[in-house]
Design an enzyme around this catalytic site. Structure first.
Site, PDB file in Angstrom:
ATOM      1  N   THR A   1       0.838  -1.202   0.000  1.00  0.00           N
ATOM      2  CA  THR A   1       0.000   0.000   0.000  1.00  0.00           C
ATOM      3  C   THR A   1       0.874   1.253   0.000  1.00  0.00           C
ATOM      4  O   THR A   1       0.612   2.209  -0.742  1.00  0.00           O
ATOM      5  CB  THR A   1      -0.907  -0.001   1.255  1.00  0.00           C
TER       6      THR A   1
ATOM      7  N   THR B   1      14.124   5.394   9.741  1.00  0.00           N
ATOM      8  CA  THR B   1      15.204   4.429   9.967  1.00  0.00           C
ATOM      9  C   THR B   1      14.844   3.090   9.329  1.00  0.00           C
ATOM     10  O   THR B   1      13.733   2.587   9.516  1.00  0.00           O
ATOM     11  CB  THR B   1      15.436   4.270  11.486  1.00  0.00           C
TER      12      THR B   1
ATOM     13  N   CYS C   1     -17.783  -6.964   3.501  1.00  0.00           N
ATOM     14  CA  CYS C   1     -18.978  -6.694   4.283  1.00  0.00           C
ATOM     15  C   CYS C   1     -18.548  -5.894   5.498  1.00  0.00           C
ATOM     16  O   CYS C   1     -17.978  -6.436   6.425  1.00  0.00           O
ATOM     17  CB  CYS C   1     -19.600  -8.014   4.706  1.00  0.00           C
TER      18      CYS C   1
END
Ligand code: PLP
Length: 384
Positions: A70, A238, A326
């Protein structure tokens, strides 16, 4: 227990765990320092970066380690969009309607809140983008194209090299989400004609919470995160040394043994698909019959609710997934299946079975023995 949800996550390969372990308790220095501990960490990072670069066919400077798939998608899309706008090049993005939410919601936010515009390419009933539509969608102010290598819900693969060639002819950066494809497709960035490519650790037998982003040298990118000068000033923070050692090792293992694993999985996948379609009435394959990931079988079963199928399979020791989510008690059909033109009701009956390294022929036999009864019972029950 039969685990057929490898598209959601994979177990960490013991060889990957072994490679990462020393970086928790033995080599733990902050790679920014100058002492021996720090230098040992810096070497692990640089060796891992070199390994990934060799596997993707690029230079180590073009590799950014991130915290997940992501994040890789976010840095790529936001980073290019902001840099392009800052340079006054435009505000138009092109993408597909079947992208993972990491891409889709990032582009939606750029459009809804920051004045960018998007064109959603149509997909056919298999979920494939048409090249002529890519060409037509391009405008003088187009600043990024993003189309995934392979879809997470239906396994369909896209003609990435061809889309990349169109993007390059128009001098438009091309991003691809390769999160699902990394285990089963070659990721040579030159053959794929891509400028940005995202990978996630936990889909390739590394731990959750680590990712890779390839950014071609010269691609405009304004880093969304600000801070230190880590990752060539493009992703501060880091470095998570054990995890980036892990993802590099996992990518090496998966890409090196890919041909054998794909050759092992395809007959299992195809037997699963053929037998399900032959023995379960009103069943339908979703996604492309041949241009699909080697480990991916996905279906819809008219008259069945996905959650019911999943719960019954789970009780029988088979762990699987569906395409719908859902969140509020009201099942929502998957945006992927809707974009492919499936009717709303049918899209609520999706089952995704994704194979992996531990999957055996006897696992497939068990699924084929149990699934028809599950569907039949559910249909009887739901008709009452
Ligand atoms: N892109 C695709 C196609 C995915 O399937 C996923 C995860 O399911 C992601 C991105 C997000 O990856 P991560 O879970 O590492 O954030």
């Amino acid at each position: 227990m039969i685990y057929l949800d490898h598209a959601a996550s994979t177990p960490t390969d013991p060889r990957v765990v072994e490679a990462m372990l020393p970086y928790f308790t033995e080599i733990y220095g902050n790679a920014s320092g100058i002492h021996q501990q720090a230098r040992a960490s810096a070497k692990a990072i640089s060796d891992s970066r070199q390994k990934v670069a060799e596997l993707l066919g690029c230079s180590p400077k073009e590799i950014i380690f991130t915290a997940c798939g992501t994040e890789s998608d976010n840095i790529a899309i936001r980073g290019v969009a902001w840099a392009q706008r800052h340079a006054g090049r435009g505000h138009h993005l092109i993408t597909s309607p079947i992208e993972h939410s990491a891409v889709q919601k990032t582009i939606d936010q750029l459009c809804d809140k920051f004045g960018f515009e998007q064109t959603l390419l149509p997909v056919d009933s298999y979920g494939r983008v048409n090249l002529a539509d890519v060409e037509t969608a391009i405008r003088p102010e187009t600043i990024l194209i993003s189309v995934m290598v392979a879809n997470n819900e239906v396994g369909t693969c896209q003609p990435i090299a061809e889309i990349g060639a169109i993007a390059r002819a128009h001098n438009i950066p091309f991003h691809t989400d390769a999160v699902q494809a990394a285990a089963y497709e070659s990721l040579n960035v030159e053959s794929l004609n891509v400028d940005l490519l995202a990978i996630s650790g936990h889909k390739i037998y590394a731990p959750k919470g680590v990712g890779i982003l390839y950014v071609r040298n010269g691609t405009p990118l304004l880093p969304p995160f600000t801070g230190g000068s880590h990752e060539n000033k493009r992703r501060p923070g880091t470095e998570n040394v054990p995890y980036l050692v892990a993802i590099a090792k996992a990518l090496e293992l998966i890409q090196t043994h890919q041909a054998e694993e794909v050759a092992r999985l395809i007959p299992l996948r195809d037997r699963l698909i053929t037998e399900v379609l032959a023995h379960i009435p009103d069943s339908q394959l979703t996604g492309h019959p041949t241009e699909r990931l080697a480990n991916h079988a996905s279906f819809v079963f008219a008259g069945c609710e996905a959650d019911g199928i999943l719960m019954r399979l789970d009780m029988l020791g088979i762990q699987a997934a569906s395409g719908s989510s859902c969140t509020t008690g009201m099942p929502e059909p998957s945006h992927v299946l809707m974009a492919m033109g499936l009717p709303h009701e049918l899209a609520l009956s999706a089952l995704r079975l994704t194979l992996g390294q531990q999957t055996t022929a006897s696992d497939i036999d068990t699924v084929l023995a149990k699934l028809p009864g599950v569907i039949e019972k559910l249909r009887e029950f739901q008709q009452r």
